[in-house]
Design a protein around this motif. Structure first.
Motif, mmCIF file in Angstrom:
data_model
loop_
_atom_site.group_PDB
_atom_site.id
_atom_site.type_symbol
_atom_site.label_atom_id
_atom_site.label_comp_id
_atom_site.label_asym_id
_atom_site.label_seq_id
_atom_site.Cartn_x
_atom_site.Cartn_y
_atom_site.Cartn_z
ATOM 1 N N VAL A 241 0.860 -1.174 0.000
ATOM 2 C CA VAL A 241 0.000 0.000 0.000
ATOM 3 C C VAL A 241 0.902 1.232 0.000
ATOM 4 N N LEU A 242 0.608 2.190 -0.881
ATOM 5 C CA LEU A 242 1.324 3.465 -0.953
ATOM 6 C C LEU A 242 0.309 4.554 -0.641
ATOM 7 N N LYS A 243 0.462 5.163 0.509
ATOM 8 C CA LYS A 243 -0.573 6.077 0.997
ATOM 9 C C LYS A 243 0.041 7.435 1.329
ATOM 10 N N SER A 244 -0.527 8.491 0.774
ATOM 11 C CA SER A 244 -0.105 9.850 1.107
ATOM 12 C C SER A 244 -1.322 10.652 1.536
ATOM 13 N N ASN A 246 -2.806 12.790 -0.124
ATOM 14 C CA ASN A 246 -3.699 13.037 -1.261
ATOM 15 C C ASN A 246 -4.075 11.805 -2.064
ATOM 16 N N SER A 247 -3.347 10.700 -1.896
ATOM 17 C CA SER A 247 -3.554 9.544 -2.772
ATOM 18 C C SER A 247 -3.408 8.239 -2.013
ATOM 19 N N ASN A 248 -4.031 7.190 -2.566
ATOM 20 C CA ASN A 248 -3.989 5.868 -1.956
ATOM 21 C C ASN A 248 -3.913 4.832 -3.071
ATOM 22 N N ILE A 249 -2.804 4.082 -3.114
ATOM 23 C CA ILE A 249 -2.525 3.164 -4.220
ATOM 24 C C ILE A 249 -2.218 1.778 -3.657
ATOM 25 N N PHE A 250 -2.675 0.743 -4.369
ATOM 26 C CA PHE A 250 -2.439 -0.637 -3.941
ATOM 27 C C PHE A 250 -1.764 -1.430 -5.056
ATOM 28 N N PHE A 273 -6.358 3.813 -6.891
ATOM 29 C CA PHE A 273 -5.800 3.026 -7.990
ATOM 30 C C PHE A 273 -5.257 1.719 -7.438
ATOM 31 N N ALA A 274 -5.492 0.622 -8.162
ATOM 32 C CA ALA A 274 -4.958 -0.681 -7.758
ATOM 33 C C ALA A 274 -4.339 -1.379 -8.950
ATOM 34 N N MET A 275 -3.167 -1.958 -8.735
ATOM 35 C CA MET A 275 -2.491 -2.796 -9.725
ATOM 36 C C MET A 275 -2.626 -4.231 -9.243
ATOM 37 N N LEU A 276 -3.379 -5.035 -9.986
ATOM 38 C CA LEU A 276 -3.733 -6.371 -9.512
ATOM 39 C C LEU A 276 -3.266 -7.452 -10.465
ATOM 40 N N GLU A 277 -2.682 -8.496 -9.877
ATOM 41 C CA GLU A 277 -2.188 -9.625 -10.664
ATOM 42 C C GLU A 277 -3.276 -10.199 -11.558
ATOM 43 N N ASP A 301 -13.045 -6.144 -3.727
ATOM 44 C CA ASP A 301 -12.720 -6.387 -2.318
ATOM 45 C C ASP A 301 -11.849 -5.277 -1.725
ATOM 46 N N VAL A 302 -10.857 -4.805 -2.490
ATOM 47 C CA VAL A 302 -9.968 -3.781 -1.949
ATOM 48 C C VAL A 302 -10.542 -2.372 -2.118
ATOM 49 N N LYS A 303 -11.708 -2.284 -2.768
ATOM 50 C CA LYS A 303 -12.413 -1.006 -2.966
ATOM 51 C C LYS A 303 -11.599 -0.069 -3.853
ATOM 52 N N SER A 304 -11.237 -0.585 -5.029
ATOM 53 C CA SER A 304 -10.455 0.203 -5.980
ATOM 54 C C SER A 304 -11.370 0.995 -6.904
ATOM 55 N N MET A 305 -11.051 2.256 -7.089
ATOM 56 C CA MET A 305 -11.837 3.098 -7.998
ATOM 57 C C MET A 305 -11.358 2.987 -9.443
#
Length: 363
Positions: A241-244, A246-250, A273-277, A301-305
Motif C-alpha cells: 500500500v502506498l498512501k499519502s 492526497n492519494s492511496n494506491i495498492f 488506484f490498484a495494480m492487480l495480478e 474487495d480492496v475497494k479500488s476506484m
C-alpha cells in the motif's frame, strides 16, 4: 545403466556448481535478519506460510509438461506489440498528480508526491537464473533504457521470484536507488549483490514506514517464494500500500485470491488506484495465482476506484494465450461496471480524474 548414471551424475554436478557459483541465486538470511524471520507470526516450522491454507499444486498433470516448451496456441504474440517509447524529458517533466507507467508484467514506475518509486523492476530479457531456462520477453526493448531512467527514491519488491526480483536489473539500477523496501529475508539477496545494508529495510506483513510524506505498508499476499532448489518459502512475499495525504494506491504482488483482499480493503481502502495480478494462472496452481475473474473480484474487495491488470503482456509463464488475461478481465469488468485501465507498455496513467488509457490494443 552405468552410462545413464554417469550422465545423471554429470548433470547433477553441473547444476549444483551453477547454483553455488551464480550470484543471481542470492543468499540466505543471517544475524538480525534471521532473528526477525524466526520471530514472525508468518513463519512456522522453518518456512513462511500464508494466512489461509494454501497448496501450491492443485492438480498437477504430467501431460502438460511438453506444452511449456512450445509457443503454440497463441502463448506468445504473433507480431510486435505496440509500445509508448519514453525519453529522459518524460521523467524530468514532473506530473502534478500521481503518474503510473507500466514497464510490462509487474514492473511499474510510480511518481507520487515528488517521489520516484519503482515496483518489482524486472527489466531483463528472461525471468530465469539463466537465459536458456526461460522464455524471452515479448517486447524486443524497454520503453526507455535503464541508463536513461531518473534517480529512484524507493524500489519496492513483492517477493524473490525471478520475474519480480531480477539480478541483472538490480545490478544496473542499484546506484540510482536511495531505498529498497522488501519483505523479510530478501535483504540477504540484495547485500550479496553489493547493495549497502543501510539502504535496505525489511518488512513483515502490516509493518510500515513513512518516507518523505508517503507511507509504505507491507500487506499480505497469498503466494510462495524461493530462488533455488532448497530455499522455497525462506523469504516472505507481500503486497504494498502506498498512501499519502492526497492519494492511496495498492499493488497486489503475486497472489491467489483470498480473504486478505477484503481485509486490506477494510483497513486501508478505498484505493484511488490498484495494480492487480492478472496472468500466469492455471488450474494446477489455482491457489497462488488469480484467474482474471478473480482479479476483478479482488478489485471490488480492496475497494479500488480504478484498476490496472498486471503480471501479463510480457512473458510466457503459463499455458494460456498471451492475451487471455486482458480479454477475460475486460469482459468481467464490463459486466460488473468496474473501471479498468489498459495501458500499453510505456503509456502513462495520470490520476487526475480525467481520461485514462482504455484502448483494446491487443486486438
Amino acid at each position: 545403466m552405468i552410462g545413464i548414471l554417469s550422465v545423471v551424475g554429470v548433470i547433477t554436478l553441473v547444476g549444483v556448481t551453477f547454483i553455488n557459483v551464480s550470484p543471481q541465486f542470492g543468499a540466505g538470511a543471517k544475524d538480525l535478519s534471521l532473528e526477525r524471520i524466526r520471530k514472525s507470526s508468518n513463519f512456522l516450522n522453518g518456512t513462511f506460510i500464508n494466512s489461509e491454507k494454501t497448496v501450491q499444486n492443485t492438480g498437477f498433470k504430467w501431460s502438460t509438461i511438453p506444452k511449456f516448451f512450445t509457443d503454440g496456441n497463441n502463448k506468445k504474440p504473433s507480431k510486435d506489440l505496440p509500445m509508448q517509447k519514453l525519453t529522459k524529458s518524460y521523467f524530468e517533466n514532473k506530473p502534478q498528480k500521481p503518474r503510473i507507467t507500466w514497464f510490462g508484467h509487474s514492473a511499474t514506475f510510480v511518481e507520487l508526491e515528488g517521489l520516484n518509486i519503482f515496483i518489482d523492476p524486472m527489466l531483463g530479457d528472461v525471468p530465469a537464473p539463466h537465459p536458456l531456462l526461460g522464455s524471452k520477453r515479448f517486447q524486443k526493448e524497454l520503453p526507455i533504457s535503464i541508463d536513461s531512467l531518473p534517480k529512484i527514491d524507493v524500489v519496492l519488491i513483492s517477493h524473490d521470484h525471478y520475474d519480480h526480483l531480477d539480478y541483472g536489473s538490480i545490478i544496473k539500477l542499484k546506484e540510482k536507488v536511495t531505498k529498497f523496501y522488501v519483505p523479510l529475508g530478501i535483504k540477504a539477496h540484495l547485500i550479496s549483490w553489493g547493495i549497502s545494508k543501510e539502504k535496505i529495510t525489511e518488512f513483515d506483513w502490516w509493518e510500515n514506514v513513512n518516507y518523505q510524506g508517503v507511507e509504505f505498508i507491507s500487506t499480505p499476499a497469498r503466494h510462495f517464494s524461493g530462488r533455488g532448489i532448497t530455499n522455497r518459502n525462506s523469504t516472505l512475499w507481500c503486497s504494498w500500500v502506498l498512501k499519502s495525504e492526497n492519494s492511496n494506491i495498492f499493488f497486489s504482488g503475486d497472489s491467489g485470491y483470498g480473504k486478505h483482499f477484503k481485509e486490506i480493503g477494510s483497513t486501508y481502502g478505498p484505493f484511488d488506484f490498484a495494480m492487480l495480478e492478472c496472468g500466469q494462472y492455471n488450474e494446477q496452481w489455482s491457489q497462488i495465482h488469480m484467474t482474471p475473474e478473480e482479479t476483478i473480484q479482488a478489485s471490488i474487495d480492496v475497494k479500488s476506484m480504478l484498476t490496472m491488470p498486471i503480471h501479463w503482456g510480457s512473458f510466457k509463464l503459463a499455458l494460456h494465450s498471451w492475451d487471455d488475461p486482458i480479454i477475460r478481465a475486460s469482459k468481467k469488468a464490463e459486466e460488473l461496471n468496474i473501471k479498468l485501465t489498459t495501458p500499453k507498455v510505456g503509456e502513462a496513467i495520470v490520476l487526475d480524474g480525467s481520461n485514462f488509457p482504455s484502448e483494446k490494443w491487443w486486438k
